[in-house]
Write a protein that holds these residues in place. Structure first.
Motif, PDB file in Angstrom:
ATOM      1  N   PRO A 266       0.815  -1.219   0.000  1.00 18.36           N
ATOM      2  CA  PRO A 266       0.000   0.000   0.000  1.00 18.36           C
ATOM      3  C   PRO A 266       0.847   1.266   0.000  1.00 18.36           C
ATOM      4  O   PRO A 266       1.810   1.386   0.761  1.00 18.36           O
ATOM      5  N   GLY A 267       0.495   2.188  -0.882  1.00 15.41           N
ATOM      6  CA  GLY A 267       1.197   3.460  -0.962  1.00 15.41           C
ATOM      7  C   GLY A 267       2.513   3.421  -1.700  1.00 15.41           C
ATOM      8  O   GLY A 267       3.100   4.470  -1.981  1.00 15.41           O
ATOM      9  N   GLN A 268       2.989   2.230  -2.046  1.00 16.39           N
ATOM     10  CA  GLN A 268       4.287   2.107  -2.723  1.00 16.39           C
ATOM     11  C   GLN A 268       4.093   2.213  -4.237  1.00 16.39           C
ATOM     12  O   GLN A 268       3.241   1.533  -4.812  1.00 16.39           O
ATOM     13  N   VAL A 269       4.878   3.070  -4.870  1.00 18.18           N
ATOM     14  CA  VAL A 269       4.809   3.207  -6.324  1.00 18.18           C
ATOM     15  C   VAL A 269       5.594   2.066  -6.961  1.00 18.18           C
ATOM     16  O   VAL A 269       6.794   1.914  -6.706  1.00 18.18           O
ATOM     17  N   LEU A 270       4.917   1.277  -7.774  1.00 18.44           N
ATOM     18  CA  LEU A 270       5.537   0.135  -8.443  1.00 18.44           C
ATOM     19  C   LEU A 270       5.598   0.421  -9.937  1.00 18.44           C
ATOM     20  O   LEU A 270       4.579   0.746 -10.557  1.00 18.44           O
ATOM     21  N   SER A 271       6.789   0.308 -10.503  1.00 22.61           N
ATOM     22  CA  SER A 271       6.941   0.571 -11.929  1.00 22.61           C
ATOM     23  C   SER A 271       6.299  -0.544 -12.745  1.00 22.61           C
ATOM     24  O   SER A 271       6.055  -1.653 -12.257  1.00 22.61           O
ATOM     25  N   ARG A 272       6.034  -0.254 -14.008  1.00 25.24           N
ATOM     26  CA  ARG A 272       5.475  -1.275 -14.888  1.00 25.24           C
ATOM     27  C   ARG A 272       6.424  -2.462 -15.016  1.00 25.24           C
ATOM     28  O   ARG A 272       5.992  -3.617 -15.064  1.00 25.24           O
TER      29      ARG A 272
END
Length: 228
Positions: free
Chosen positions: A173-179
């Motif tokens: 949650p809240g973590q930006v995950l790249s494609r």
């Protein structure tokens, strides 16, 4: 049909050379294969033969691949579907559509990669979950053990790929995950396979989650599941 050691794969493709090559490599991989070139007959074949997976060309004459997939999902048939598209712009037709496909390949493709993608889709669809786990972010919730998902209080139907993608986002949650990170974690293959696949599945997830979707787009990077 070939020796169905791993189960039967239905290949729906109206270009005979491509169908023959796909069938050859799938048979080498231990699958039985049945080929159909017509959309209407393909839908009947799914219902009659109960394949473990369907390799489905979008650009069929008559009933196209999207219509076939929609008809299956509307009937409650969640057989894993791997779409084959002739052009990148056909992927644009899939964006935002709640069609329930599990993966995508763009022509021309390696038949070895096709076989590998089918194996990956089947592993996800039949995989045994670990210890009981539930994740919830915003209005979205998943139960990993039962592989069930909810948007608010309403249970929703997800493909195996959609479920795994949502679970991975809710785990962080809240973590930006790249494609690229999502491709590696959920699909299990390199970024060269095409990050637009991620966009297609996120669009489908958002359509199914509706107002309960916690998924935020981070322009130029990827996605995050934001707590309310």
């Amino acid at each position: 049909m070939g020796s169905p050691g791993r189960g039967l794969v239905l290949v729906v493709e109206d270009e005979a050379a491509i169908a023959e090559l796909a069938a050859m490599y799938l048979k080498r991989d231990g699958f039985g294969v049945h080929v159909e070139a017509d959309g209407g007959r393909a839908l009947d074949a799914v219902r009659r033969l109960k394949p473990v997976a369907v390799v489905l060309d979008i650009g069929l004459s008559g009933m196209d691949g999207i219509e076939i997939c929609k008809a299956l999902r509307a009937a409650g048939d969640w057989t894993p579907v791997l779409f084959v598209t002739a052009r990148d712009d056909e992927l644009d037709r899939l964006l935002g559509l709640e069609i329930g496909a599990d993966d995508y390949l763009t022509k021309p493709f390696s038949p070895r990669e096709l076989a590998a993608r089918v194996r990956t889709v089947l592993r996800r669809a039949s995989g045994v979950a670990p210890a009981a786990e539930t994740f919830a972010v915003g209005g979205a919730r998943v139960d990993v053990t039962s592989r069930r998902a909810w948007a608010g209080d309403a249970e929703i139907s997800l493909t195996s790929t959609e479920f795994d993608l949502l679970t991975h986002l809710l785990r962080h949650p809240g973590q930006v995950l790249s494609r690229d990170q999502l491709l590696s974690a959920v699909w299990g293959y390199a970024a060269a396979a095409g990050t637009r696949t991620v966009d297609v599945h996120v669009a489908q997830l958002r359509a199914k989650l509706g107002a309960s979707s916690p998924i935020r787009t981070v322009r130029g990077i990827g996605y995050a599941a934001d707590p309310a």
